[in-house]
Design a protein around this motif. Structure first.
Motif, PDB file in Angstrom:
ATOM      1  N   GLY A  57      33.934  43.255  69.565  1.00  0.00           N
ATOM      2  CA  GLY A  57      33.490  42.171  70.217  1.00  0.00           C
ATOM      3  C   GLY A  57      32.378  42.316  70.888  1.00  0.00           C
ATOM      4  O   GLY A  57      31.384  43.237  70.865  1.00  0.00           O
ATOM      5  N   ASN A  58      31.963  40.932  71.802  1.00  0.00           N
ATOM      6  CA  ASN A  58      30.678  41.064  72.251  1.00  0.00           C
ATOM      7  C   ASN A  58      30.513  42.028  73.438  1.00  0.00           C
ATOM      8  O   ASN A  58      31.523  42.322  74.416  1.00  0.00           O
ATOM      9  CB  ASN A  58      30.462  39.596  73.101  1.00  0.00           C
ATOM     10  CG  ASN A  58      29.086  39.210  73.415  1.00  0.00           C
ATOM     11  OD1 ASN A  58      28.204  40.158  73.146  1.00  0.00           O
ATOM     12  ND2 ASN A  58      29.025  38.316  74.142  1.00  0.00           N
ATOM     13  N   ALA A  59      29.378  42.578  73.905  1.00  0.00           N
ATOM     14  CA  ALA A  59      29.071  43.618  74.662  1.00  0.00           C
ATOM     15  C   ALA A  59      29.928  44.932  74.569  1.00  0.00           C
ATOM     16  O   ALA A  59      30.031  45.774  75.625  1.00  0.00           O
ATOM     17  CB  ALA A  59      29.208  42.997  76.079  1.00  0.00           C
ATOM     18  N   ALA A  60      30.479  45.123  73.404  1.00  0.00           N
ATOM     19  CA  ALA A  60      31.437  46.256  73.325  1.00  0.00           C
ATOM     20  C   ALA A  60      30.568  47.399  72.407  1.00  0.00           C
ATOM     21  O   ALA A  60      29.099  47.602  72.446  1.00  0.00           O
ATOM     22  CB  ALA A  60      32.738  45.767  72.739  1.00  0.00           C
ATOM     23  N   HIS A  61      31.341  48.156  71.794  1.00  0.00           N
ATOM     24  CA  HIS A  61      30.919  49.228  70.684  1.00  0.00           C
ATOM     25  C   HIS A  61      32.003  49.870  69.760  1.00  0.00           C
ATOM     26  O   HIS A  61      32.956  49.465  69.780  1.00  0.00           O
ATOM     27  CB  HIS A  61      30.414  50.457  71.664  1.00  0.00           C
ATOM     28  CG  HIS A  61      31.385  50.820  72.704  1.00  0.00           C
ATOM     29  ND1 HIS A  61      32.344  51.409  72.336  1.00  0.00           N
ATOM     30  CD2 HIS A  61      31.495  50.469  74.167  1.00  0.00           C
ATOM     31  CE1 HIS A  61      33.005  51.584  73.566  1.00  0.00           C
ATOM     32  NE2 HIS A  61      32.237  51.333  74.483  1.00  0.00           N
ATOM     33  N   SER A  88      21.104  40.006  76.941  1.00  0.00           N
ATOM     34  CA  SER A  88      20.692  38.800  76.533  1.00  0.00           C
ATOM     35  C   SER A  88      22.041  37.974  75.297  1.00  0.00           C
ATOM     36  O   SER A  88      21.935  37.079  74.839  1.00  0.00           O
ATOM     37  CB  SER A  88      19.349  38.692  75.501  1.00  0.00           C
ATOM     38  OG  SER A  88      19.507  39.607  74.662  1.00  0.00           O
ATOM     39  N   LEU A  89      22.886  39.223  74.998  1.00  0.00           N
ATOM     40  CA  LEU A  89      23.934  38.696  73.989  1.00  0.00           C
ATOM     41  C   LEU A  89      24.875  37.833  75.030  1.00  0.00           C
ATOM     42  O   LEU A  89      25.428  36.908  74.296  1.00  0.00           O
ATOM     43  CB  LEU A  89      24.817  40.176  73.865  1.00  0.00           C
ATOM     44  CG  LEU A  89      24.161  40.973  72.718  1.00  0.00           C
ATOM     45  CD1 LEU A  89      24.576  42.407  73.146  1.00  0.00           C
ATOM     46  CD2 LEU A  89      24.135  40.592  71.298  1.00  0.00           C
ATOM     47  N   TRP A  90      25.143  37.813  76.168  1.00  0.00           N
ATOM     48  CA  TRP A  90      25.878  36.952  76.686  1.00  0.00           C
ATOM     49  C   TRP A  90      25.326  35.420  76.621  1.00  0.00           C
ATOM     50  O   TRP A  90      24.342  34.996  77.464  1.00  0.00           O
ATOM     51  CB  TRP A  90      26.181  37.405  78.340  1.00  0.00           C
ATOM     52  CG  TRP A  90      26.912  38.506  78.483  1.00  0.00           C
ATOM     53  CD1 TRP A  90      26.513  39.621  78.709  1.00  0.00           C
ATOM     54  CD2 TRP A  90      28.385  38.743  78.382  1.00  0.00           C
ATOM     55  NE1 TRP A  90      27.554  40.739  78.697  1.00  0.00           N
ATOM     56  CE2 TRP A  90      28.681  39.868  78.535  1.00  0.00           C
ATOM     57  CE3 TRP A  90      29.483  37.653  78.241  1.00  0.00           C
ATOM     58  CZ2 TRP A  90      29.927  40.402  78.562  1.00  0.00           C
ATOM     59  CZ3 TRP A  90      30.487  38.152  78.207  1.00  0.00           C
ATOM     60  CH2 TRP A  90      30.959  39.360  78.361  1.00  0.00           C
ATOM     61  N   GLY A  91      25.806  34.735  76.073  1.00  0.00           N
ATOM     62  CA  GLY A  91      25.322  33.285  75.764  1.00  0.00           C
ATOM     63  C   GLY A  91      24.243  33.188  74.877  1.00  0.00           C
ATOM     64  O   GLY A  91      23.646  31.987  74.703  1.00  0.00           O
TER      65      GLY A  91
END
Length: 304
Positions: A63-67, A224-227
């Motif tokens: 998911g977002n901001a993960a790895h 910058s991934l957030w939103g």
């Protein structure tokens, strides 16, 4: 921000020490794997792989901001029967950041390129499994690249609605922490939820951090991934999916439930499986990892 009863920061009381873990988890993270990378539209995408290259392929997306670590401690449970490949998508993990923006379509392209480079496509198109925001590239590929995948499993993914708005976070740089213990204490699951398995949170947090030249620690993902991700039209992708799709969610999760889930059920192709994992919130692999393995194995048995 909640921090009582296991909410908030699950590692705040461990002071940098590793929480005790069951034998299955230690064996899983110690299992041998291959590492590689592939360039996709100018960015290096890192991945890890398990299992024989002659076996049916599984491609897991985080998911977002993960790895890639979010799936890697479950990968060995599938390695006897499948070729598993797990990337860190661009802007996350050790993969490169992009200066020209992120999109779900790009993440889908990265996923398919990694499947080919990592050997998940040698025995035929792989099944693609995505958690949270990682479920959107699954739907995008199912609609736009169906010849490159056998089927898709969408885990705890919220499709965008008027009620679900992801706002960009303030600032473009991360906070630096003076030492690893401090950084680990600030790790949280997003959205916030209880964490009954801090050993998993510790593993994920350590892989999410990098050390700066001055000895301080900071997060690896691009803020910058957030939103800032171009989501495209996931509802159209769902309607236009040309391969089988299944939906899995934590029964206690608000994010992937409610009216949004009702709409997904109404618009998904007839016969689409919908499975709720009991005693799990949004981060199903953190809450009920072995139940999730059993669920995925059952779905895969019907397709491969």
């Amino acid at each position: 921000m909640k921090d009582e009863e296991g909410w908030g920061w699950p590692l705040r009381d461990f002071h940098g020490s590793v929480p005790p873990a069951p034998a299955w988890f230690t064996q899983a993270i110690d299992a041998p794997c291959e590492s590689g990378s592939v360039e996709v539209e100018g960015a290096r995408i890192d991945y890890r792989a398990w299992g024989g290259r002659d076996k049916p392929g599984l491609l897991f997306l985080h998911g977002n901001a993960a790895h890639l670590g979010w799936w890697s401690f479950l990968a060995p449970f599938f390695a006897a029967d499948y070729r598993i490949v797990i990337p860190s998508l661009s802007g996350m993990g050790t993969s490169q950041w992009r200066d020209d923006g992120y999109s779900i379509d790009r993440h889908a392209a990265e996923a398919m390129a990694v499947a080919r480079a990592g050997g998940a496509s040698l025995a035929g198109p792989p099944v693609v499994i995505g958690h949270s925001l990682g479920g959107l590239p699954v739907l995008r590929a199912a609609a736009s690249r169906p010849e490159q995948m056998r089927a898709g499993i969408v885990v705890a993914t919220a499709l965008p609605t008027d009620e679900l708005i992801v706002e960009a976070r303030r600032g473009t740089t991360h906070r630096n922490y003076p030492d690893l213990a401090t950084a680990l204490s600030r790790f949280s699951l997003s959205p916030l939820q209880p964490c009954a398995n801090p050993y998993i949170a510790d593993f994920l947090a350590r892989m999410a951090l990098r050390q700066n030249d001055d000895g301080s620690w900071t997060w690896r993902f691009d803020r910058s991934l957030w939103g800032g991700i171009n989501l495209g039209d996931p509802w159209a992708d769902l309607a236009e999916a040309k391969v089988p799709i299944a939906f899995v969610r934590g029964q206690l999760s608000d994010l992937s439930g409610g009216k949004m889930a009702e709409r997904v059920r109404a618009e998904a192709p007839p016969g689409t499986p919908f499975i709720d994992i009991p005693e799990a919130y949004h981060h199903v692999m953190v809450d009920q990892p072995l139940a999730l393995v059993t669920c995925l194995r059952s779905l895969l048995a019907a397709w491969l």
